[in-house]
Design a protein around this motif. Structure first.
Motif, PDB file in Angstrom:
ATOM      1  N   ILE A  15       0.837  -1.201   0.000  1.00  0.00           N
ATOM      2  CA  ILE A  15       0.000   0.000   0.000  1.00  0.00           C
ATOM      3  C   ILE A  15       0.872   1.252   0.000  1.00  0.00           C
ATOM      4  O   ILE A  15       0.584   2.223  -0.711  1.00  0.00           O
ATOM      5  N   GLU A  61      -6.141  -1.589  -1.415  1.00  0.00           N
ATOM      6  CA  GLU A  61      -6.516  -2.249  -0.163  1.00  0.00           C
ATOM      7  C   GLU A  61      -5.941  -3.657  -0.159  1.00  0.00           C
ATOM      8  O   GLU A  61      -5.954  -4.345  -1.174  1.00  0.00           O
ATOM      9  N   TRP A  62      -5.428  -4.061   0.981  1.00  0.00           N
ATOM     10  CA  TRP A  62      -5.037  -5.453   1.181  1.00  0.00           C
ATOM     11  C   TRP A  62      -5.356  -5.760   2.637  1.00  0.00           C
ATOM     12  O   TRP A  62      -4.529  -5.625   3.534  1.00  0.00           O
ATOM     13  N   SER A  63      -6.592  -6.155   2.884  1.00  0.00           N
ATOM     14  CA  SER A  63      -7.078  -6.328   4.249  1.00  0.00           C
ATOM     15  C   SER A  63      -7.076  -7.798   4.648  1.00  0.00           C
ATOM     16  O   SER A  63      -7.419  -8.676   3.854  1.00  0.00           O
TER      17      SER A  63
END
Length: 123
Positions: A15, A61-63
């Protein structure tokens, strides 16, 4: 707990486009297998891939949804969304991550699933 923090730092590096983090989380002989086929052997290949990918893309986004841990392996369920060549796309995924004795990632395999789900047997 330390392994979860390491994975979170790695995801955040995408991110923030922070390649320096990669040298602190991956072993020099990392083997990284992406969900759609490419595989990178060694930290130098991972760094080149990171630099090349970030020229055309931005991770939006990398949730993380959850972690499952056993021994020196952690499995991470996640959602990934990016803008790559002006095309925004996202998908669900899972990573199987193995750690070495130095608490660095020595192996990472990604698996992808469509993020849009449907229910064929519901009215």
């Amino acid at each position: 707990m330390w392994n979860k923090k390491l994975v979170e730092r790695y995801f955040q590096a995408w991110i923030e486009k922070d390649a320096d983090v990669l040298k602190t989380v991956f072993s020099d002989d990392i083997i990284y297998s992406e969900c759609y086929g490419p595989e990178y052997h060694g930290i130098e290949q991972v760094l080149k891939w990171f630099a090349d990918w970030n020229k055309a893309g931005t991770v939006l986004e990398w949730s993380i949804k959850r972690f499952v841990s056993e021994g020196n392996t952690i499995v991470v369920e996640w959602y990934f969304k990016c803008d790559y060549n002006n095309l925004i796309d996202g998908f669900d995924g899972v990573s199987m991550i193995d750690f070495d004795v130095n608490r660095k990632i020595k192996g990472l395999k990604e698996f992808q699933s469509k993020a849009d789900h449907y229910f064929p047997y519901e009215k």
